[in-house]
Design an enzyme around this catalytic site. Structure first.
Site, PDB file in Angstrom:
ATOM      1  N   GLU A  93      -8.376 -21.733  31.081  1.00 50.96           N
ATOM      2  CA  GLU A  93      -8.887 -22.579  30.009  1.00 50.96           C
ATOM      3  C   GLU A  93      -8.875 -21.811  28.677  1.00 50.96           C
ATOM      4  O   GLU A  93      -8.729 -20.578  28.661  1.00 50.96           O
ATOM      5  CB  GLU A  93     -10.317 -23.022  30.361  1.00 50.96           C
ATOM      6  CG  GLU A  93     -10.417 -23.849  31.642  1.00 50.96           C
ATOM      7  CD  GLU A  93      -9.913 -25.299  31.488  1.00 50.96           C
ATOM      8  OE1 GLU A  93      -9.020 -25.546  30.657  1.00 50.96           O
ATOM      9  OE2 GLU A  93     -10.420 -26.161  32.224  1.00 50.96           O
ATOM     10  N   ASP A 118      -5.942 -29.873  27.476  1.00 51.12           N
ATOM     11  CA  ASP A 118      -6.516 -28.849  26.589  1.00 51.12           C
ATOM     12  C   ASP A 118      -5.636 -27.593  26.528  1.00 51.12           C
ATOM     13  O   ASP A 118      -6.049 -26.566  25.998  1.00 51.12           O
ATOM     14  CB  ASP A 118      -7.946 -28.479  27.029  1.00 51.12           C
ATOM     15  CG  ASP A 118      -7.986 -27.799  28.403  1.00 51.12           C
ATOM     16  OD1 ASP A 118      -6.913 -27.637  29.040  1.00 51.12           O
ATOM     17  OD2 ASP A 118      -9.091 -27.418  28.836  1.00 51.12           O
ATOM     18  N   HIS A 167      -4.374 -25.841  29.141  1.00 50.14           N
ATOM     19  CA  HIS A 167      -4.447 -24.850  30.218  1.00 50.14           C
ATOM     20  C   HIS A 167      -3.192 -24.882  31.084  1.00 50.14           C
ATOM     21  O   HIS A 167      -2.519 -25.905  31.200  1.00 50.14           O
ATOM     22  CB  HIS A 167      -5.718 -25.013  31.074  1.00 50.14           C
ATOM     23  CG  HIS A 167      -5.759 -26.232  31.941  1.00 50.14           C
ATOM     24  ND1 HIS A 167      -6.822 -27.102  31.952  1.00 50.14           N
ATOM     25  CD2 HIS A 167      -4.885 -26.738  32.856  1.00 50.14           C
ATOM     26  CE1 HIS A 167      -6.598 -28.065  32.837  1.00 50.14           C
ATOM     27  NE2 HIS A 167      -5.425 -27.867  33.391  1.00 50.14           N
ATOM     28  N   ASP A 220      -3.830 -22.235  41.979  1.00 45.75           N
ATOM     29  CA  ASP A 220      -5.286 -22.249  41.841  1.00 45.75           C
ATOM     30  C   ASP A 220      -5.946 -23.036  42.971  1.00 45.75           C
ATOM     31  O   ASP A 220      -5.268 -23.699  43.759  1.00 45.75           O
ATOM     32  CB  ASP A 220      -5.694 -22.825  40.469  1.00 45.75           C
ATOM     33  CG  ASP A 220      -4.848 -24.029  40.062  1.00 45.75           C
ATOM     34  OD1 ASP A 220      -4.215 -24.637  40.937  1.00 45.75           O
ATOM     35  OD2 ASP A 220      -4.806 -24.351  38.874  1.00 45.75           O
TER      36      ASP A 220
HETATM   37  C1  F6R Z   1      -2.808 -27.488  39.052  1.00 46.67           C
HETATM   38  C2  F6R Z   1      -2.882 -26.755  37.801  1.00 46.67           C
HETATM   39  C3  F6R Z   1      -3.181 -27.440  36.512  1.00 46.67           C
HETATM   40  C4  F6R Z   1      -2.452 -28.765  36.338  1.00 46.67           C
HETATM   41  C5  F6R Z   1      -2.888 -29.437  35.041  1.00 46.67           C
HETATM   42  C6  F6R Z   1      -2.210 -30.777  34.850  1.00 46.67           C
HETATM   43  O1  F6R Z   1      -2.522 -26.598  40.113  1.00 46.67           O
HETATM   44  O2  F6R Z   1      -2.716 -25.582  37.824  1.00 46.67           O
HETATM   45  O3  F6R Z   1      -2.843 -26.589  35.444  1.00 46.67           O
HETATM   46  O4  F6R Z   1      -1.072 -28.528  36.333  1.00 46.67           O
HETATM   47  O5  F6R Z   1      -4.259 -29.607  35.056  1.00 46.67           O
HETATM   48  O6  F6R Z   1      -2.642 -31.655  35.835  1.00 46.67           O
HETATM   49  P1  F6R Z   1      -1.915 -33.040  36.065  1.00 46.67           P
HETATM   50  O7  F6R Z   1      -0.536 -32.730  36.486  1.00 46.67           O
HETATM   51  O8  F6R Z   1      -2.691 -33.710  37.160  1.00 46.67           O
HETATM   52  O9  F6R Z   1      -1.964 -33.773  34.764  1.00 46.67           O
END
Ligand code: F6R
Length: 259
Positions: A143, A136, A138, A67
């Site tokens: 989301e 959450d 995702h 992303d």
């Molecule tokens: C990042 C992504 C997100 C993160 C998620 C957890 O490329 O796709 O899904 O993996 O938000 O983020 P962290 O690892 O910072 O807790």
């Protein structure tokens, strides 16, 4: 799905790196799916070490990030292209031209998302997908409430995700972009192998849902229950709401004993 509940970040990184190394050794042309954020950082450090030790090379690999934020200026340190270069791809021999991240600055982000999805298909899909999980539920930036079959698309970040990510933007939620381009859940599900890392108490409910909840758009990561080859690597805090934690520990210990 395999679940590994491990005592510290170093061991987690090592177990996750074993999966990536096995895929890249079997196929030097492996297409890597990369995540940003805190969760994969220790894994990337471990892969860099193994690369320097001559155990793994990426010279013939390609990578596709999950992303990118929409609308950050080019070169912004928190853009995901800068993040992945700084923390992984510039530190190994993956050719810079083969490091792909959705074009968050495109004049038409929807067209850029569709082009990105096509590029992944043209590369014959992702061999090994690295994932984190949002508090959450995702994955990527899919989301709650989206289609479980979605392709790469422009998405809207929840208030929760923007608050979680404010730590990268001087603690100011207003500086966190509201939109992103993300691989869709359907795109992620086509990866041939996947490894998801999660640490900390704030991930415990999302992890419980991912492993033990019903598959639903309320907790997008639950779609991974149908993934053909997923390893979930957790610390004790992230595993703390798992109802069958002792059973997963037993299965994992049997798995590692017979390897
Ligand atoms: C990042 C992504 C997100 C993160 C998620 C957890 O490329 O796709 O899904 O993996 O938000 O983020 P962290 O690892 O910072 O807790």
């Amino acid at each position: 799905m395999k679940v590994a509940i491990l005592s510290d970040e170093k061991i987690m990184a090592s177990v996750a790196a074993d999966t990536v190394e096995a895929v890249c050794t079997a196929n030097p042309h492996a297409v890597l799916g990369l995540a940003t954020g805190s969760s994969p950082l220790a894994l990337y450090r471990e892969l860099i070490e193994r690369h320097r030790a001559g155990r793994i090379d990426f010279a013939q690999s390609r990578s596709f990030n999950l992303d990118e934020y929409v609308g950050l200026p080019a070169g912004h340190p928190e853009s995901y292209i800068e993040f992945i270069r700084r923390n992984f791809t510039d530190l190994v021999d993956l050719p810079a031209a083969e490091v792909h991240v959705p074009e968050g600055n495109a004049s038409d982000p929807h067209a850029a998302a569709a082009a990105y999805d096509r590029a992944i298909r043209d590369a014959d899909g992702i061999d090994i997908q690295v994932l984190g999980i949002g508090s959450d539920g995702h994955i990527g930036f899919n989301e709650p409430g989206g289609s479980l079959a979605s392709r790469t698309h422009v998405g809207f970040l929840t208030e929760q995700t923007r608050r979680d990510n404010a730590r990268f933007f001087d603690g100011d939620v207003e500086k966190v972009p509201t939109h992103c381009i993300t691989q869709g859940l359907g795109t992620i599900m086509e990866s041939r192998h996947a490894v998801l890392l999660a640490t900390g108490e704030n991930k415990a409910e999302a992890v419980h849902q991912l492993v033990e909840g019903g598959i639903s758009a309320r907790w997008p990561a639950t779609v991974l229950q149908s993934h053909p080859d997923l390893l979930v690597v957790l610390d004790e805090a992230a595993a703390s709401q798992l109802e069958l934690a002792d059973f997963y520990r037993e299965v994992w210990s049997e798995e590692t004993r017979t390897r």
